[in-house]
Each structure stands twice: as structure tokens, then as C-alpha cells.
Scaffold this active site. Structure first.
Site, short mmCIF file in Angstrom:
data_model
loop_
_atom_site.label_atom_id
_atom_site.label_comp_id
_atom_site.label_asym_id
_atom_site.label_seq_id
_atom_site.Cartn_x
_atom_site.Cartn_y
_atom_site.Cartn_z
N GLU A 1 12.28 7.16 1.54
CA GLU A 1 11.34 7.43 0.45
C GLU A 1 12.07 7.77 -0.84
O GLU A 1 11.67 7.33 -1.93
CB GLU A 1 10.39 8.57 0.84
CG GLU A 1 9.35 8.19 1.86
CD GLU A 1 8.39 7.14 1.35
OE1 GLU A 1 7.94 7.25 0.18
OE2 GLU A 1 8.08 6.21 2.11
N CYS B 1 -0.33 -7.28 -3.83
CA CYS B 1 -0.87 -6.78 -5.09
C CYS B 1 0.29 -6.41 -6.02
O CYS B 1 0.44 -5.28 -6.46
CB CYS B 1 -1.77 -5.56 -4.83
SG CYS B 1 -2.78 -5.07 -6.25
N CYS C 1 -4.08 -12.70 -4.88
CA CYS C 1 -5.44 -12.27 -4.55
C CYS C 1 -6.08 -13.12 -3.44
O CYS C 1 -6.92 -12.64 -2.68
CB CYS C 1 -6.32 -12.32 -5.80
SG CYS C 1 -5.78 -11.20 -7.12
N CYS D 1 -5.37 -11.45 -0.17
CA CYS D 1 -5.51 -9.99 -0.13
C CYS D 1 -6.70 -9.60 0.74
O CYS D 1 -7.82 -10.10 0.52
CB CYS D 1 -5.69 -9.44 -1.54
SG CYS D 1 -5.90 -7.64 -1.56
N CYS E 1 -12.64 -5.69 -4.64
CA CYS E 1 -11.74 -5.36 -5.74
C CYS E 1 -12.37 -5.66 -7.09
O CYS E 1 -12.71 -6.81 -7.39
CB CYS E 1 -10.43 -6.14 -5.58
SG CYS E 1 -9.24 -5.84 -6.90
#
Length: 349
Positions: free
Chosen positions: A35, A190, A197, A200, A206
Site C-alpha cells: 500500500e 475506470c 466503459c 465495466c 454510472c
């Protein structure tokens, strides 16, 4: 579980990333390290650094016991070196205060250097399956588009709304998979420009897709002109091929790293070089530009070959003579390392 989370997890099972090195095993130390490395850095860049880091420092205790030069050397090339110093200090605090482990308490974890709300949530969700939302850059982009939120995501009120949505969508089960799924969607589908899209799993709900706003959202940060600064880097090389390195101070860019002495212009470059060694001549090497997030740095390297070490400044805490072969063991800024590794061979006497 919301329709949002169901659709995302179904997509993740078929298309998500399941073979990242920090997923096997997915313990707190490895998740934390990944992370921190992934902040402002893409997965493809991070993977070899992560593997090298955990090979050398496989546990939190070994990271805490390592010296700073070792940590910075392993980090060298990833940039944003404050992350490495915070990582090192947080490991030491875990040894001092938390029995050598990352705490599972959210507040205690988020209080460690370099671990904010999102990073703490990601560690607890992925390593322990605890229900905490995350809001890294990829997740902000997904939620901003999905909910049609106008305004730069870094603005306080916008970020507050995004946290509310992040929490509402986070399910009570499969927390680790969901956390990885929403990060994966932002990283692979994205994306910032030309989002995919058509594939997705969230496109039906969305707002940005529905209203043709994917090129406008997220709202860009107001742009500022990036200034250009200049510096001269002094490469003092002795007859044995060693170069003089200087540790940078605690403030500013590359803080704490080994680098090269610098000067503003030719006259001050000569004065600085003569303070450190006995020199005869200088060769101007090819200048280059290094781009930081907030300014560009024009660098003119000057090579002083055959420099004779001055006895008064023999190796001390902030100055050292270093053989090129020993550079990998030190934390150096990536452009300085590249410059030194590409030096021309010394001229024959």
C-alpha cells in the site's frame, strides 16, 4: 450486499488480479508495504521493488532493525522517499509499542507515520477481513464517476461525500476481495483517460457513463504553472574511481539520501569543489531535466577527474568517498544513480 458490491465482486472473480505478490501470503506486513509503495505509483512499477524489498527485509522486525541506508537503497527509484522513511519509523514504533506487529486497532494503526485513513482501512480489510472502507486515487475516480460528483476529489467537502459513498458500498463479507476489486476496477477499467466503459460491471448505474461525463469527471485540480529551477552537480572522482557523495539534509526533496554536492553557478561550483578536494580541471557533461510533482530541475553535471581527497574532510557523517560498485548499497536519487553509473571512463594519464 448492495448491487454495486455484488456486480463488482462478480467482475473481480473473473477479471480481477489474483496473483499479485503481496497476496501470497496476504499478511499485514506485506499488505502495508504494498500500500505504501502503490501510493502515486503503478502496480507494474511496484512489483519488482516489492519483491526485492521483501527478499531483503521479509518481516517487520527486520525492517525495524535495518539501517536507513539499506531501506533507502531498496527504495531507490520509486521516488517520494518520505514514504520509505515513514515506513522505517513506523516499523520501529511497532517494535517499541506494539510487540513487533502492526496493530489491528484502527486508531492505533492510523496514528503510525505514513498511514492515513485509507491505508489503515486497506491493511485491516485485506489482511484481517475487517470492514473498513478505502479511498485511494483509483477508488475516488470510480466513485466520482459512478455518482456524478462534480468538484476536485481533493476538496474537503467532495472528499467527505466520497467517504460516505465508499462506506455505503463496502459490504459486510468478502471484505478483502471487495477492497482489491474496487482498486482493480479503477486501475484497469475506470482509468483516467479512455475508460473501458463497455466492459465495466458498474456502467448501468454510472452517472458519468449515462451523461457522457467520463472525460469531465473527476474534476481536474486547478492547474498551476510548474517552475523550472537549475543546479550544478559536482562529480569529484579520485584516481581510484571513487566519487564524493554528500548526504542531503532533513528538509527538501531527496532528504536524507546520498547525492552529489551542488552549486548554483560555475563560480560557486569551483569554490565548492575546492573546499572538498584538490582539483585541476572540470568537464561539463550532458545536462538533463528531472521533473518533480511541483517543479522541474535542470541539472548540469560537472566532472572533476583526478580529485585528491582533502584530509580535513575525510569520510564523516555527511560526506563519503564511494566506489561505483558500492552505489547499489546506498539510497541515492534515481537520476543521480543513473548519472554516476553512466560516467565516462577516466582519461589515461
Amino acid at each position: 450486499m448492495t448491487a454495486f458490491a455484488c456486480a463488482l465482486l462478480e467482475w473481480f472473480d473473473r477479471h480481477g488480479r489474483h496473483d499479485l505478490p503481496w497476496q501470497h501470503p496476504r499478511d499485514a506486513y506485506r499488505v502495508w508495504l504494498s500500500e505504501i509503495m502503490l501510493q502515486q505509483t503503478q502496480v507494474a512499477t511496484v512489483v519488482p521493488y516489492f519483491q526485492r524489498f521483501v527478499t531483503r527485509l521479509p518481516t517487520l522486525s527486520e525492517l525495524a532493525a535495518a539501517d536507513e541506508d539499506t531501506v533507502l537503497a531498496l527504495w531507490s527509484g520509486l521516488g517520494y522517499y518520505r514514504r520509505a522513511r515513514f515506513l522505517h519509523r513506523a516499523a520501529q514504533l511497532c517494535v517499541e509499542q506494539h510487540a513487533g506487529e502492526l496493530p489491528r486497532d484502527f486508531d492505533a494503526l492510523a496514528a503510525l507515520p505514513g498511514i492515513g485513513r485509507s491505508t489503515a482501512g486497506a491493511i485491516l480489510a485485506q489482511a484481517h477481513g475487517l470492514r473498513f472502507p478505502i479511498l485511494d486515487g483509483n477508488v475516488k475516480r470510480v466513485l466520482t464517476r459512478y455518482h456524478g460528483i462534480v468538484g476536485h476529489p481533493g476538496e474537503r467537502e467532495v472528499e467527505k461525500r466520497l467517504w460516505q459513498h465508499a462506506d455505503a458500498h463496502t459490504p459486510a463479507e468478502r471484505i478483502a476481495d471487495y477492497t482489491q476489486a474496487i482498486m482493480d476496477l479503477g486501475a484497469t477499467v475506470c482509468v483516467r483517460t479512455r475508460p473501458l466503459c463497455g466492459v465495466c460491471p458498474l456502467r448501468e448505474g454510472c452517472v458519468a457513463h449515462r451523461d457522457h461525463l467520463t472525460t469531465q469527471l473527476p474534476t481536474p485540480k486547478p492547474s498551476k504553472a510548474i517552475p523550472t529551477r537549475s543546479t550544478m552537480m559536482l562529480i569529484l572522482r579520485d584516481e581510484n574511481g571513487r566519487v564524493m557523495l554528500q548526504r542531503r539534509g532533513a528538509q527538501g526533496v531527496w532528504s536524507g539520501l546520498w547525492s552529489l554536492p551542488e552549486a548554483e553557478d560555475s563560480d560557486s561550483a569551483w569554490r565548492e569543489a575546492q573546499r572538498r578536494a584538490r582539483i585541476d580541471d572540470a568537464q561539463a557533461l550532458t545536462p538533463f531535466m528531472h521533473v518533480f510533482s511541483h517543479y522541474r530541475l535542470h541539472i548540469q553535471p560537472l566532472l572533476f577527474d583526478g580529485a585528491a581527497p582533502a584530509l580535513a574532510i575525510a569520510d564523516n557523517g555527511d560526506l563519503r568517498w564511494c566506489a561505483i560498485a558500492d552505489l547499489p548499497a546506498l539510497g541515492l536519487p534515481a537520476p543521480v544513480r543513473t548519472l554516476l553509473m553512466a560516467l565516462p571512463e577516466p582519461a589515461e594519464p
